[in-house]
Design an enzyme around this catalytic site. Sequence first.
Site, PDB file in Angstrom:
ATOM      1  CG  ASP A  55      -7.760  -5.472   4.595  1.00 45.92           C
ATOM      2  OD1 ASP A  55      -7.417  -5.739   5.749  1.00 45.92           O
ATOM      3  OD2 ASP A  55      -7.733  -4.330   4.130  1.00 45.92           O
TER       4      ASP A  55
ATOM      5  CD  GLU B 217      -2.986  -1.195   2.245  1.00 48.84           C
ATOM      6  OE1 GLU B 217      -2.738  -0.643   3.327  1.00 48.84           O
ATOM      7  OE2 GLU B 217      -4.062  -1.750   1.994  1.00 48.84           O
TER       8      GLU B 217
ATOM      9  CD  GLU C  62      -9.893  -1.353   7.806  1.00 45.73           C
ATOM     10  OE1 GLU C  62      -9.091  -2.048   8.450  1.00 45.73           O
ATOM     11  OE2 GLU C  62      -9.643  -0.864   6.691  1.00 45.73           O
TER      12      GLU C  62
HETATM   13  O1  GCW Z   1      -7.158  -2.923   6.083  1.00 46.98           O
HETATM   14  C1  GCW Z   1      -6.199  -2.095   5.549  1.00 46.98           C
HETATM   15  C2  GCW Z   1      -6.543  -0.779   6.100  1.00 46.98           C
HETATM   16  C3  GCW Z   1      -5.381   0.162   6.191  1.00 46.98           C
HETATM   17  C4  GCW Z   1      -4.273  -0.545   6.930  1.00 46.98           C
HETATM   18  C5  GCW Z   1      -3.895  -1.795   6.140  1.00 46.98           C
HETATM   19  C6  GCW Z   1      -2.842  -2.598   6.847  1.00 46.98           C
HETATM   20  C7  GCW Z   1      -2.758   0.451   8.454  1.00 46.98           C
HETATM   21  O2  GCW Z   1      -7.562  -0.247   5.341  1.00 46.98           O
HETATM   22  O3  GCW Z   1      -5.816   1.305   6.869  1.00 46.98           O
HETATM   23  O4  GCW Z   1      -3.178   0.281   7.141  1.00 46.98           O
HETATM   24  O5  GCW Z   1      -5.003  -2.619   5.994  1.00 46.98           O
HETATM   25  O6  GCW Z   1      -3.223  -3.528   7.537  1.00 46.98           O
HETATM   26  O7  GCW Z   1      -1.673  -2.321   6.701  1.00 46.98           O
END
Ligand code: GCW
Length: 840
Positions: A390, A311, A418
Amino acid sequence: MGRHRIGVVIAVVFAVLSCVSRPAAAETGADGWLRYAPLSSTARAQYASFPATVVMLGDSPVLRTSRDELVRGIAGMLGVRLASTAAVGAGDAIVIGRADQVRRAVAGAAVPADLRADGFWVGTTSVSGRRLILVAGQADRGVLYGTFTLLRRIALGDPLASLDERQEPAAPIRWVNEWNNLDGTIERGYAGPSIFFENNNVRADLTRVSEYGRLLASIGINGCDVSNVNANTRVIMPEFVPQLVRLAAAFRPWGVRLSVSIDFSSPQKIGGLDTFDPLDPRVAAFWKTTVDRIYAQIPDFGGFVLKADSEGRLGPSAYKRTHADAANVIARALAPHGGVLFYRGFVYDNRMDWRNLKNDRARAAVDNFKTLDGSFDANVILQIKNGPIDFQVREPASPLFGTLQKTNQVIELQITQEYLGQQRHIVYLPPMWKEVLDFDMQVQPKGMQTLVRDLVTGKAFSRPLGGFVGVSNVGLDRNWLGHHLAMSNLYGFGRLAWNPGLSSERIADEWTRMTFGDDPRVLKAVAGILLESWPAYENYSGSLGIGTLTDIIGVHFGPGVESSERNGWGQWHRSDGMGVGMDRTVATGTGFIGQYSPDVARVFESLATCPEELLLFMHHVPYTHRLRSGKTVIQHIYDQHYLGAEQAAGFVSRWKTLEGLVDRERYLEVLDRLEFQAGHAVVWRDAVNTWFQRTSGIQDEKGLVGREAGRVEAESLSLTGFTIVDVTPWETASGGKAVVCDSTSGCAATFEYRDSPGARDIVVQYYDQSDGASRYRLLVAGREVDRWRADRNLPHVESNGHTATRRTAHGVSLKTGNLIRLEATPDGREPAPVDYVEVK
Ligand code: GCW
């Protein structure tokens, strides 16, 4: 009366008053499950002969914490003020200390000689007529955990007479991660600002950090990474380390080791080098100096967490090096100090070509790490999210757990919700976590189970380091997570990390007793809500393994079905006019299923055997595909969404039965969240169902979708001042449209009630954007029946699935021909939006 006497009188009056009003004032949720509320007289009776002395053998910060906690807990629950001494004397006593000391002080005590790290034994013994309760820890931390266990037993009303309990944690790593930024914000935090940082510094007042340490210690958590994995380089800079020293000091008495997240490009960004190549000796030297400096000031520092090549974070790929190169260079700096390096397995390409049906984000973890098994140093731990995508509402266990056999691993679970309602919805997570932990990866010889929990604890392949990491993201809100009931997830995480064999039911029961007391009506209602909450959320947010159908490239809260598609993020569900689901088979799909062992893969690969709750995760099927129930997939989607919304409504009625049985503050605060959830579940239901109905072109055979009884669209009312607007995405407004008010003097929408007379609920669906607090009034025949402000602080500035909110005026008496009038006044940039009114 002299000043002194006046003071005394005031103090006495105050003490009496505060005593009388104490239970009410105390219930903010700040103590979580550690309330130590007075036991009922029946429960207290069995502790009638409880000792009045605590003997602390030896001395250390953690031992003192243990003793003080015992004093506090016994005073609260039994009303006994324990006296504290340093040696076993003539009377009954509770004796706490390390196993060797207890054995020495109490001849004949059955303290085990071989306790493992963090383990303890609690038991009773009688020595020449004295009754002793013993808490013996393998080391200081074990004493603390044993003490909390004894207190829990009393809180749960367990008899102590034949106490003889040895406990050892399932794994050495039981940590939480906090995605806190140094400016005080929290990534994916839903309960106020950081308890650790503000204005790019550690907060001046760390009271909340100690309080958090206490909660963590009570469930056996022994480490905390306080800074976001999307890391800020400042956190390891020389001038910042003294601030970390203060954080470590706040945690230390609770046996919680501090750790921070690092940025892989630090050698270049803050180290003055022109490179961060992990194989460059200057880079290794940078990490060594940095780490040595930290340990010189924090000798018990835990280590680092590293998110690299993910990311947008820089990583070893910048120099064509491997993840092992990256991890090892830092691990080698940590090793001499006993520190560990958590390397996140969450590595994937977020610019994947969505047109290519063979591309699959779920494959990324195994594809990235498979060939590196065995090349990580001994103090590197791969930190792997429970599922391959995720933190979705339903995912299979990540195949990476079964792939690594010569690498330490921990499972990363998300306590902060989340994708699961962000603590505005209750979703009790232990049942979901347990499905993954109890999943059999079948990677050992035939006939042997390889449960995920045995892989992550290190048991399956005799790995020395392993365990559990929970992303918790508590905040400054007094109740830590924003929703009182969400604390069951923090509690559940710790309990499972200690013993993954515990059942979700048992955890829910323990937590409820300690949090709300042991009235059977409370236990039943709360357990009912908790245990049904994950299925309910799954039903209305995305069933059959399709994933949470939220706005996945935004705030991840409300519905946004199409946001997953046609972008590089890879959370595709590939719904089109004909069918739905990701084909991950080996035969025709992405081949993801082939990353599991052959026995597991066989089950997923075939439509006939694939578990239906994962059907759309593994397969692409036509909408008319029949499930084992005989229902088509599309009808199942419709029906589950109705069911889920009904379940959420049921939580409200169940909770309402607890009025007067739960203290007023928490009763009302939980009620408010459950009512919001019930409303938002309808928003979810309607958005997902209308989207699928339009996309598939197949009508709901029950005729419910898109035809809600008693609903009138705002745009069809008689409007004064309001204008009609399109809502994006369209499925997040009934009929795709809403009305907004641009006039500061307010707008009105009216219609005539034409149905039969009676007491009715009037529901208004409006949008509560975060950029204003519009005011609404509901009138019937000129009489106000409800008024409210749109000030819930929902996570968006537009009218969409994140802000759609339902308000219900209950039992309004209506006569045929009554004029129903909704008045709305905008505020800030929020134009008092309204979607519809429903009379039921
Ligand atoms: O789930 C995603 C989230 C990000 C997060 C990433 C991760 C901290 O949307 O906000 O970053 O995973 O786990 O690295």
